[in-house]
Design a protein around this motif. Structure first.
Motif, mmCIF file in Angstrom:
data_model
loop_
_atom_site.group_PDB
_atom_site.id
_atom_site.type_symbol
_atom_site.label_atom_id
_atom_site.label_comp_id
_atom_site.label_asym_id
_atom_site.label_seq_id
_atom_site.Cartn_x
_atom_site.Cartn_y
_atom_site.Cartn_z
ATOM 1 N N ASP A 354 0.817 -1.208 0.000
ATOM 2 C CA ASP A 354 0.000 0.000 0.000
ATOM 3 C C ASP A 354 0.851 1.258 0.000
ATOM 4 O O ASP A 354 0.807 2.086 0.916
ATOM 5 N N PHE A 355 1.627 1.387 -1.059
ATOM 6 C CA PHE A 355 2.558 2.502 -1.199
ATOM 7 C C PHE A 355 2.439 3.074 -2.600
ATOM 8 O O PHE A 355 2.310 2.344 -3.573
ATOM 9 N N ILE A 370 2.904 -0.100 -4.810
ATOM 10 C CA ILE A 370 2.690 -1.459 -4.326
ATOM 11 C C ILE A 370 1.264 -1.514 -3.801
ATOM 12 O O ILE A 370 0.911 -0.796 -2.866
ATOM 13 N N LYS A 371 0.461 -2.343 -4.436
ATOM 14 C CA LYS A 371 -0.941 -2.465 -4.051
ATOM 15 C C LYS A 371 -1.316 -3.927 -4.012
ATOM 16 O O LYS A 371 -1.098 -4.652 -4.976
ATOM 17 N N TYR A 376 4.033 -2.231 -9.263
ATOM 18 C CA TYR A 376 3.762 -1.563 -10.524
ATOM 19 C C TYR A 376 4.888 -0.568 -10.805
ATOM 20 O O TYR A 376 5.264 0.220 -9.933
ATOM 21 N N TYR A 377 5.394 -0.608 -12.026
ATOM 22 C CA TYR A 377 6.541 0.226 -12.404
ATOM 23 C C TYR A 377 6.132 1.213 -13.485
ATOM 24 O O TYR A 377 5.164 0.991 -14.224
ATOM 25 N N GLU A 378 6.872 2.306 -13.562
ATOM 26 C CA GLU A 378 6.521 3.343 -14.518
ATOM 27 C C GLU A 378 7.779 3.921 -15.156
ATOM 28 O O GLU A 378 8.798 4.105 -14.477
ATOM 29 N N LYS A 379 7.687 4.208 -16.457
ATOM 30 C CA LYS A 379 8.779 4.850 -17.170
ATOM 31 C C LYS A 379 8.629 6.360 -17.091
ATOM 32 O O LYS A 379 7.521 6.887 -17.019
#
Length: 403
Positions: A354-355, A370-371, A376-379
């Protein structure tokens, strides 16, 4: 068929702490770290970086569309995995846009796993000559605040593309091994930090070097004279220097000691990165040293628990033209020096669920959220695109309200 490293790069997070500042804060003579360990700085990961995002950032430095088309095997070496089941290599499929027709696997054997991955990659290319293999090594070395190992922490990743007819180094045929069942450094699955028998681990590092090096000489029918440089797994620089001194001395082989100095420039600035440590040293040697084309490098890989391997590579003609020296030096120079308080706040702020990170990313790829324990990653360019889309929508809504 010649098989080896076609491309190689590393990534280091944007924060670091000087060991002089750490020593002062811990009321220790700074010389114990800067001379005793021969270390200067240690890299610190922000909350929006983990082993997966660091590996992806390292790979982005070297990947092209042509590489992605030919890569059909990804091996992710780490001893600080974020999941006991899901391989970190699977995350790279979506982050890097790799083909779904790709084998992906995560490997673990303390600091040795990247060397195993190189061997597996070589075998894969022998069977599939037109393919390429992506090998990444990514770790965060943490021992806890005010512990004996605190000064040997670090973080970073190395990415390598293995192929036939490589542009940087050829992996040579012979390798020497030595393995045994021991507990010099280990981390049970329920513990956050490793358990370390410091003196014992150092002695095993040296013993396994002697055993694997002699096995290499016996198999290859070579001598030290055939090697122009020797690189080591570097938990801290001083242990590599001491081990090199077992082989010779500066009066006999000054070139080996000069090359060792060049090979540890980056390690001094980053600290221990576990599986990538040996290959960070290799990059430092290739970029900062003066090796000529077609010269042989000895490499010593060590993984606690334990296994040692000594093998060699030979530089390819024109290899200097295929390195990322300017990018790497800029990345190191652009980092931010943390205060002790800032370092300790980050260290104590580990978030497991939960971040969400809302600020603009500094690196190309970040851990965004983080769920439900999913990552989950992002460019960076995706963030910019999302930002402008959001801004456009808000302006449009404002315009409609004015009407």
């Amino acid at each position: 068929m010649k098989i080896g490293i076609d491309k190689i790069s590393f990534f280091v997070p944007k924060y670091y702490l000087t060991l002089e500042d750490l020593a002062v804060a811990r009321q220790i003579d700074p010389m114990k770290y800067t001379r005793g360990l021969m270390q200067e700085k240690m890299a610190i990961t922000p909350l929006n970086q983990d082993t997966i995002s660091m590996a992806a950032n390292a790979a982005l430095n070297i990947l092209t569309n042509e590489d992605i088309e030919k890569i059909d095997l990804v091996m992710f070496a780490t001893e600080t995995s974020v999941d006991h089941s899901k391989a970190a290599a699977t995350n790279l499929i979506s982050i890097l846009g790799l083909k779904n027709q790709t084998r992906v696997i995560e490997l673990k054997q303390a600091c040795y796993a990247a060397t195993a991955a190189l061997n597996f990659a070589k075998g894969h290319i022998l069977q599939n000559p037109d393919s390429k293999v992506l090998v990444v090594a990514s770790d965060i070395a943490r021992y806890g605040l005010k512990t004996d190992g605190e000064a040997t922490q670090g973080a970073g990743s190395v990415a390598m593309i293995v192929s036939k007819d490589p542009k940087i180094t050829v992996i040579n045929q012979h390798a020497g091994f030595y393995s045994d069942d021991l507990y010099d450094f280990f981390r049970p699955s329920h513990m956050d930090y490793a358990l370390v028998e410091g003196h014992y681990s150092n002695e095993m590092y040296k013993k396994f070097f002697n055993e694997s090096y002699n096995d290499f000489l016996n198999k290859s029918n070579q001598t030290l004279d055939d090697l122009k440089a020797v690189t080591f797994h570097i938990p801290y620089v001083k242990i590599g220097l001491k081990t090199l001194s077992f082989l010779t001395n500066p009066d006999e082989r000054l070139d080996l000691f000069e090359n060792f100095k060049d090979a540890t420039i980056y390690n001094k600035q980053i600290g221990n990165i576990y599986t990538g440590s040996l290959y960070l040293s290799l990059i430092s040697l290739l970029e900062q040293g003066n090796l000529k084309d077609n010269e042989q490098i000895g490499l010593y890989s060590y993984g606690s628990g334990a296994i040692g391997e000594f093998f060699s590579m030979t530089t390819v003609e024109g290899y200097k033209h295929h390195l990322n020296k300017v990018h790497h030096e800029k990345m190191l120079n652009d980092r931010v020096n943390l205060s002790i308080d800032e370092y300790e706040n980050i260290f104590n702020s580990i978030i497991k669920n939960d971040f969400i990170f809302d600020d603009e990313p500094h690196e190309e790829i970040i851990l965004k959220q983080i769920k439900n324990y999913k990552r989950y990653y992002e460019k960076k360019n995706t963030w910019k695109c999302s930002f402008f889309i959001l801004l456009w929508k808000r302006l449009k809504n404002l315009k409609n309200r004015v009407k």
